[in-house]
Write a protein that holds these residues in place. Sequence first.
Motif, PDB file in Angstrom:
ATOM      1  N   MET A  83      22.192 -18.019  -3.447  1.00  0.00           N
ATOM      2  CA  MET A  83      21.876 -18.657  -4.734  1.00  0.00           C
ATOM      3  C   MET A  83      22.982 -18.405  -5.746  1.00  0.00           C
ATOM      4  O   MET A  83      23.231 -19.226  -6.624  1.00  0.00           O
ATOM      5  N   LEU A 125      21.944 -19.063 -22.847  1.00  0.00           N
ATOM      6  CA  LEU A 125      20.484 -19.032 -22.746  1.00  0.00           C
ATOM      7  C   LEU A 125      19.839 -19.021 -24.132  1.00  0.00           C
ATOM      8  O   LEU A 125      18.672 -19.374 -24.275  1.00  0.00           O
ATOM      9  N   MET A 150      12.903 -22.171  -5.267  1.00  0.00           N
ATOM     10  CA  MET A 150      12.513 -20.772  -5.098  1.00  0.00           C
ATOM     11  C   MET A 150      13.116 -19.898  -6.187  1.00  0.00           C
ATOM     12  O   MET A 150      12.475 -18.970  -6.681  1.00  0.00           O
ATOM     13  N   ALA A 151      14.344 -20.203  -6.561  1.00  0.00           N
ATOM     14  CA  ALA A 151      14.989 -19.390  -7.598  1.00  0.00           C
ATOM     15  C   ALA A 151      14.249 -19.525  -8.927  1.00  0.00           C
ATOM     16  O   ALA A 151      14.012 -18.530  -9.610  1.00  0.00           O
ATOM     17  N   HIS A 192      22.875 -24.426 -17.909  1.00  0.00           N
ATOM     18  CA  HIS A 192      23.206 -24.371 -16.477  1.00  0.00           C
ATOM     19  C   HIS A 192      24.638 -24.822 -16.200  1.00  0.00           C
ATOM     20  O   HIS A 192      25.105 -24.718 -15.078  1.00  0.00           O
ATOM     21  N   ARG A 211      11.158 -20.244  -9.265  1.00  0.00           N
ATOM     22  CA  ARG A 211       9.874 -19.565  -9.095  1.00  0.00           C
ATOM     23  C   ARG A 211      10.038 -18.074  -9.388  1.00  0.00           C
ATOM     24  O   ARG A 211       9.192 -17.454 -10.019  1.00  0.00           O
ATOM     25  N   GLU A 212      11.166 -17.500  -8.946  1.00  0.00           N
ATOM     26  CA  GLU A 212      11.373 -16.066  -9.122  1.00  0.00           C
ATOM     27  C   GLU A 212      11.793 -15.725 -10.540  1.00  0.00           C
ATOM     28  O   GLU A 212      11.321 -14.753 -11.112  1.00  0.00           O
ATOM     29  N   ASP A 213      12.728 -16.457 -11.106  1.00  0.00           N
ATOM     30  CA  ASP A 213      13.212 -16.141 -12.456  1.00  0.00           C
ATOM     31  C   ASP A 213      13.965 -17.351 -13.022  1.00  0.00           C
ATOM     32  O   ASP A 213      15.094 -17.631 -12.631  1.00  0.00           O
ATOM     33  N   PHE A 257      25.416 -21.084  -6.022  1.00  0.00           N
ATOM     34  CA  PHE A 257      24.805 -22.400  -6.247  1.00  0.00           C
ATOM     35  C   PHE A 257      25.771 -23.369  -6.921  1.00  0.00           C
ATOM     36  O   PHE A 257      25.750 -24.571  -6.677  1.00  0.00           O
ATOM     37  N   ASP A 314      15.289 -17.993 -16.001  1.00  0.00           N
ATOM     38  CA  ASP A 314      16.508 -17.757 -16.777  1.00  0.00           C
ATOM     39  C   ASP A 314      17.698 -17.494 -15.868  1.00  0.00           C
ATOM     40  O   ASP A 314      18.775 -18.053 -16.053  1.00  0.00           O
ATOM     41  N   VAL A 315      17.465 -16.621 -14.879  1.00  0.00           N
ATOM     42  CA  VAL A 315      18.567 -16.288 -13.981  1.00  0.00           C
ATOM     43  C   VAL A 315      18.994 -17.530 -13.211  1.00  0.00           C
ATOM     44  O   VAL A 315      20.189 -17.809 -13.060  1.00  0.00           O
ATOM     45  N   ALA A 316      18.005 -18.278 -12.733  1.00  0.00           N
ATOM     46  CA  ALA A 316      18.333 -19.491 -11.987  1.00  0.00           C
ATOM     47  C   ALA A 316      19.198 -20.410 -12.840  1.00  0.00           C
ATOM     48  O   ALA A 316      20.198 -20.968 -12.372  1.00  0.00           O
ATOM     49  N   GLU A 317      18.818 -20.553 -14.098  1.00  0.00           N
ATOM     50  CA  GLU A 317      19.575 -21.448 -14.979  1.00  0.00           C
ATOM     51  C   GLU A 317      20.997 -20.928 -15.154  1.00  0.00           C
ATOM     52  O   GLU A 317      21.960 -21.696 -15.097  1.00  0.00           O
ATOM     53  N   PHE A 366      15.995 -12.098  -7.301  1.00  0.00           N
ATOM     54  CA  PHE A 366      14.893 -12.941  -6.860  1.00  0.00           C
ATOM     55  C   PHE A 366      14.090 -12.144  -5.848  1.00  0.00           C
ATOM     56  O   PHE A 366      14.449 -12.058  -4.670  1.00  0.00           O
ATOM     57  N   ALA A 367      12.979 -11.570  -6.301  1.00  0.00           N
ATOM     58  CA  ALA A 367      12.292 -10.529  -5.528  1.00  0.00           C
ATOM     59  C   ALA A 367      11.803 -11.018  -4.163  1.00  0.00           C
ATOM     60  O   ALA A 367      11.907 -10.309  -3.183  1.00  0.00           O
ATOM     61  N   ARG A 368      11.277 -12.239  -4.110  1.00  0.00           N
ATOM     62  CA  ARG A 368      10.694 -12.695  -2.842  1.00  0.00           C
ATOM     63  C   ARG A 368      11.685 -13.512  -2.013  1.00  0.00           C
ATOM     64  O   ARG A 368      11.300 -14.313  -1.186  1.00  0.00           O
ATOM     65  N   MET A 369      12.965 -13.315  -2.304  1.00  0.00           N
ATOM     66  CA  MET A 369      13.983 -13.936  -1.456  1.00  0.00           C
ATOM     67  C   MET A 369      14.803 -12.808  -0.833  1.00  0.00           C
ATOM     68  O   MET A 369      14.905 -11.722  -1.399  1.00  0.00           O
ATOM     69  N   ARG A 403      16.155 -24.214  -2.336  1.00  0.00           N
ATOM     70  CA  ARG A 403      16.607 -22.910  -2.831  1.00  0.00           C
ATOM     71  C   ARG A 403      16.504 -22.830  -4.355  1.00  0.00           C
ATOM     72  O   ARG A 403      16.108 -21.813  -4.918  1.00  0.00           O
ATOM     73  N   ALA A 404      16.827 -23.937  -5.007  1.00  0.00           N
ATOM     74  CA  ALA A 404      16.731 -23.950  -6.470  1.00  0.00           C
ATOM     75  C   ALA A 404      15.277 -23.781  -6.896  1.00  0.00           C
ATOM     76  O   ALA A 404      14.974 -23.051  -7.846  1.00  0.00           O
TER      77      ALA A 404
END
Lengths: 585, 237
Positions: free
Chosen positions: B101, B52, A452-453, B73, A455-457, B104, A459-462, B90-93, A449-450
């Motif tokens: 997520m 960030l 994929m996150a 993080h 991969r998508e974005d 998380f 900054d947001v994932a972080e 997350f567009a493709r999720m 899941r991390a």
Amino acid sequence: MNNTNKENSLWAAIKIGLLGGAVALFISLVGMAEVFSKRDVVEKTMTLGQFVLLAISVASGLLAARRTAALLDKPNTASQAAAGLVAGFFSAAILTLFVVIGAKINIRTVFLNASPGLYSMLTLNQGVSGVWILPVAGAVSGLLGALSLSLPNAVRRPLFHAILFIFFMALFSGLFRVVMINQSGFWEKTAKYLFSQTGMTRPGAAIFFALVAAISAFWSAKGQAIKTDVANLPKGGQIGLRVIAFAVIAFIALGLPLVSGAFIAQVIVIVALFILMGLGLNITLGFAGLLDLGFVAFYAIGAYTVGLLTSYGQYGLQHISFWAAIPLAVLVAMAAGFTLGLPVLGVRGDYLAIATLGFGEIVRLLAGSDFLAKYFGGPQGIIGIQKPCIGVLGEFTKVDVPRVCYSLFDAAKPGIELGTPQSIYYIAVASAILIAFVSWRLRESRLGRAWMAIREDEDVAEALGVNLIQTKLLAYMLGAAMAGLGGAIFATLIGSIFATSMQLIVSINVASLIIVGGMGSIPGVIVGAIALIGLPELLREVSEFRYLLYGATLIIMMLAKPEGLWPSKTTQRELHHLDAGTSAE
Amino acid sequence: MSMLTVNNVHTYYGSIHALRGINLTIEQGEIVTLIGGNGAGKTTTLRTISGLLKPAQGEIMLEGDDLLRYKPHEIVYKGLSMVPEGRGVFARMSVLENLEMGAFSRNNKQEIARNLDHVMTLFPRLKERRTQLAGTLSGGEQQMLATGRALMAEPRILLLDEPSMGLAPVLVELIFDTIVQINKEGVTILLVEQNALMALSIAHRGYVLQTGEIVLSDKAEKLKSDPEVQKAYLGIE
Ligand SMILES: Nc1ncnc2c1ncn2[C@@H]1O[C@H](COP(=O)(O)OP(=O)(O)O)[C@@H](O)[C@H]1O
Ligand SMILES: [Mg+2]
């Protein structure tokens, strides 16, 4: 109004025909038509080359008829048939012109493949006097294509399936024939009845055609009912069906190398190795979105590690067994993944592609360099890689003498040495299945899941708590581990390694198979590897035009099915306990 | 102790001096809004607070804890979540995967399940669309999803970057109502907005940011009636 539409539809038919003609001319000039004409679809009746050219005319006719139906207010069979006829005629007209010109002027200096063989193939050996055959055949094919539109679905579908099947059967007939003849007896007789040296016999083609058409008709009539019947089976029955299906697949998978012969087994091993690499790149690129164009480097590192650790040749550093070397090769590949990952952590997008590309080239050049030749054998590579042994390996005695494989129970008897492609098959297929399972578990995990996150974005994932450094490094390392395993098995299969086989094109192949299969999809990797690696390996005719077909496939895929042949299911498959936690609807 | 204190923070993009000594204080349970025109530095402020961006100078304290000591993080584990500008779903999720997520940083499965339930009641639309890919949601739904995702981390303070951007007035109202409700449930809120009127109508206090500097700060009603603010941000002459 209606008049202009009529004109439009005529013009559209001509355009479609000319387009088809251009495709036909193209495949003739690159030599594909001639190579294909050496294989028969039906013996003494139609070659594969003719089949493909006719198929283009049929398709032109069909498309033109469809276009007419869309353009005219009151489309009727006659106007559609006319459109098909025109399109079919023009699709052949370009080739006709080509033959006429080619007879007068020698264009072979520019187009190597404009050979006498091609001309005689296009005119059915009649020479220029037979040039009229082409437009007539084209027009008739176009007409047939157009008329097929007015057939009812129940007739058209089985016909289409049968023709498609005949095409693939013609391509693969050589393989089936050899396998069946090897079984001798009944199978040999059947093979000789169905297949000729170059394709299918007339009765063979007729039998296949009737069989497939019948099955297709039956399925389109009864398929839905059968599906619901199966769905309505009691639980025990469903499980029973699954067990039977699984048993059949396992039986075929286990038994295949026993009947297939070395060639097919080797092709399957290569497909399995590309599946391993594909699954690896699927983690870095498909899951985590990190483009890696130097992926072949990890494959090379796995291969060289096994080579150096097990070879009885002059470059063997150690002489350990295959089984001990495999985990080490995987670990070394992972370390390489870490080494690549660290400097490119902050690099994104296009820059990442360039950086990784450089990494792949550096590894290949170093491995093949004269500078390091005393370690890696330079251009001569590493030879004498020890075959896997089920049993006890004898002592290493001297260079260029393989170690003997003794039985586990009796040190005087020989053990089982996995030397042939048929026996490596089991290792490769088992590894591919294992790694597919590992990939699937990884995707469903927190780490997946991390990935994929990010991969998508990123900054947001972080901001959500994903440790980018750790997550990205793990993506590189696990991807590298899988490629390294593939390389290690490959080195053992071939028994030697050459740096020249670790080209950029391998990385590109792996990336292409992922894209064709469906980015991020595990079954997609398998389908992609079979389609892009397996088919060209099996078919000599196709492998000559491998990269042409790759390009065409990729473009068609991007236009028609950008999500891939077998895309990943992006629906609710996650955390069922989470789902259960929400109140029932 | 204040919930969040931002003290003399300077942030640069290369040589561009984007924040020139920002000071903010947010008390537990407040809704505080940060208003300002395009390019004033609102997003930069939020990105600096959530780790960030690294400030060149200054201090950021969350309940007395120095946030600058933590890696980006790690901030979410301290109880601070952000809904980024432009939503950043997350567009493709799927919707559910996005929300998952969001949690998380948490690992108690029961709590996560309860929290998911809560988000779904807050935004019933998300529940209907749980299996849909986030990229195929409408703008308003994406805003709901981004907000719900941030809530999945169970923050004590929530930072929202222009939630009204590009939304129809009805949806803006709906989102702002939910923000008030989230605040009533005990989450402190820092709301960044260009839509100053809406923001000031739900906030307790407000700050006005202009080219990287705080130029005004007061109770929300006072700011609403301030002639300068009215002229510059509320479109009242
Ligand atoms: N990534 C960046 N690189 C350089 N300058 C930036 C970057 N992001 C924002 N800026 C500049 O910083 C200033 C503040 O931007 P921002 O915080 O996005 O404003 P706001 O969110 O208030 O519209 C602007 O002048 C903008 O041009
Ligand atoms: Mg902004």
